[in-house]
Design a protein around this motif. Structure first.
Motif, PDB file in Angstrom:
ATOM      1  N   GLU A 256      97.685  80.157  93.096  1.00 62.14           N
ATOM      2  CA  GLU A 256      99.045  80.550  93.438  1.00 62.14           C
ATOM      3  C   GLU A 256      99.817  79.292  93.830  1.00 62.14           C
ATOM      4  O   GLU A 256      99.275  78.403  94.493  1.00 62.14           O
ATOM      5  N   VAL A 257     101.081  79.216  93.408  1.00 61.16           N
ATOM      6  CA  VAL A 257     101.909  78.053  93.742  1.00 61.16           C
ATOM      7  C   VAL A 257     103.279  78.523  94.214  1.00 61.16           C
ATOM      8  O   VAL A 257     103.717  79.626  93.890  1.00 61.16           O
ATOM      9  N   LEU A 258     103.935  77.687  94.987  1.00 63.40           N
ATOM     10  CA  LEU A 258     105.312  77.930  95.422  1.00 63.40           C
ATOM     11  C   LEU A 258     106.199  76.864  94.796  1.00 63.40           C
ATOM     12  O   LEU A 258     105.910  75.677  94.906  1.00 63.40           O
ATOM     13  N   LEU A 259     107.243  77.297  94.127  1.00 58.13           N
ATOM     14  CA  LEU A 259     108.208  76.366  93.543  1.00 58.13           C
ATOM     15  C   LEU A 259     109.467  76.386  94.385  1.00 58.13           C
ATOM     16  O   LEU A 259     110.082  77.437  94.572  1.00 58.13           O
ATOM     17  N   SER A 260     109.843  75.234  94.871  1.00 57.83           N
ATOM     18  CA  SER A 260     111.069  75.115  95.661  1.00 57.83           C
ATOM     19  C   SER A 260     112.257  74.954  94.733  1.00 57.83           C
ATOM     20  O   SER A 260     112.134  74.393  93.647  1.00 57.83           O
ATOM     21  N   ALA A 261     113.385  75.420  95.195  1.00 57.01           N
ATOM     22  CA  ALA A 261     114.623  75.249  94.431  1.00 57.01           C
ATOM     23  C   ALA A 261     114.995  73.770  94.420  1.00 57.01           C
ATOM     24  O   ALA A 261     114.630  73.026  95.324  1.00 57.01           O
ATOM     25  N   PRO A 262     115.730  73.326  93.397  1.00 60.20           N
ATOM     26  CA  PRO A 262     116.182  71.928  93.372  1.00 60.20           C
ATOM     27  C   PRO A 262     117.002  71.610  94.623  1.00 60.20           C
ATOM     28  O   PRO A 262     117.694  72.475  95.164  1.00 60.20           O
ATOM     29  N   ASN A 263     116.914  70.380  95.060  1.00 60.00           N
ATOM     30  CA  ASN A 263     117.617  69.960  96.278  1.00 60.00           C
ATOM     31  C   ASN A 263     119.058  69.582  95.950  1.00 60.00           C
ATOM     32  O   ASN A 263     119.434  68.421  95.954  1.00 60.00           O
ATOM     33  N   ARG A 264     119.846  70.597  95.630  1.00 57.28           N
ATOM     34  CA  ARG A 264     121.279  70.422  95.352  1.00 57.28           C
ATOM     35  C   ARG A 264     122.049  71.320  96.312  1.00 57.28           C
ATOM     36  O   ARG A 264     121.511  72.288  96.838  1.00 57.28           O
ATOM     37  N   SER A 265     123.302  71.041  96.466  1.00 58.97           N
ATOM     38  CA  SER A 265     124.097  71.811  97.431  1.00 58.97           C
ATOM     39  C   SER A 265     124.111  73.299  97.101  1.00 58.97           C
ATOM     40  O   SER A 265     124.079  74.137  98.000  1.00 58.97           O
ATOM     41  N   GLN A 266     124.125  73.657  95.800  1.00 60.99           N
ATOM     42  CA  GLN A 266     124.195  75.073  95.436  1.00 60.99           C
ATOM     43  C   GLN A 266     122.845  75.792  95.603  1.00 60.99           C
ATOM     44  O   GLN A 266     122.800  77.007  95.724  1.00 60.99           O
ATOM     45  N   THR A 267     121.741  75.060  95.584  1.00 62.42           N
ATOM     46  CA  THR A 267     120.431  75.722  95.531  1.00 62.42           C
ATOM     47  C   THR A 267     119.501  75.394  96.692  1.00 62.42           C
ATOM     48  O   THR A 267     118.472  76.042  96.841  1.00 62.42           O
ATOM     49  N   ARG A 268     119.822  74.421  97.507  1.00 60.90           N
ATOM     50  CA  ARG A 268     118.858  73.992  98.530  1.00 60.90           C
ATOM     51  C   ARG A 268     118.528  75.075  99.554  1.00 60.90           C
ATOM     52  O   ARG A 268     117.496  75.021 100.194  1.00 60.90           O
TER      53      ARG A 268
END
Length: 192
Positions: A45-57
């Motif tokens: 199992e893995v966790l994917l973080s959202a991209p570190n951008r203002s809209q998605t962080r």
């Protein structure tokens, strides 16, 4: 994923691969025979973080399952298999990982079917006026694309298969005439 525990080493059939001629933008590749690849399978199992951008962080990480397949010792001249499959389907056992790998192996046939549907049947060019008419047209095209794929596959796998197994006598006669015409055209082009 390479550090995840090894679940199992298995054999995987790799179909033959056609030669790819080199292009200015990409090197060529010689034809490769079908082979059996010994691959290592890992999953977790893995966790994917959202991209570190203002809209998605501020978005929460997404939980997925990863299946990692690698061929540690490919034969000379062959590119090692290495797949990282991410899925929302739970993968907590080797049986479930192998099921995901089987699904992925079928992907090539599905993509080929879509290519035949788009380029052979020209399904994207339908200009029908209603969803009902479009649905009927695509349904017929889907069957035609499946039939074209079957013929191409049988032609590759069983080239000596007699024509009359799949076609009626008139269709066989027409195909014979087309083959003769093609042979004459190719011979004529070669002389020039």
């Amino acid at each position: 994923m390479a550090a995840a525990p090894l679940a199992k080493t298995v054999s995987l059939s790799v179909p033959r691969q056609r030669e790819h001629l080199s292009l200015p933008s990409a090197p060529g590749r010689p034809a490769l025979q079908a082979r059996e690849a010994r691959v290592e399978i890992r999953f977790k199992e893995v966790l994917l973080s959202a991209p570190n951008r203002s809209q998605t962080r501020n978005l929460a990480p997404i939980k997925l399952w990863a299946v990692y397949l690698v061929e540690p010792h490919p034969p000379q001249g062959a590119e090692a298999l290495e797949w990282l499959l991410l899925t929302t389907v739970e993968v907590r056992s080797l049986k479930q990982a192998l099921k995901c790998i089987r699904w992925y192996c079928r992907r090539w046939r599905i993509e080929e079917w879509h290519r035949v549907l788009k380029s052979g049947c020209k399904v994207l060019e339908h200009q029908n006026h209603s969803a009902e008419v479009l649905l009927r047209a695509i349904t017929i095209d889907a069957v035609i694309a499946w039939r074209i794929m079957l013929l191409a596959l049988l032609g590759r796998e069983v080239p000596e298969l007699p024509c009359d197994v799949l076609f009626n006598p008139i269709e066989c006669e027409v195909l014979g005439l087309l083959a003769k015409k093609k042979t004459r055209t190719n011979a004529h082009s070669a002389k020039q």
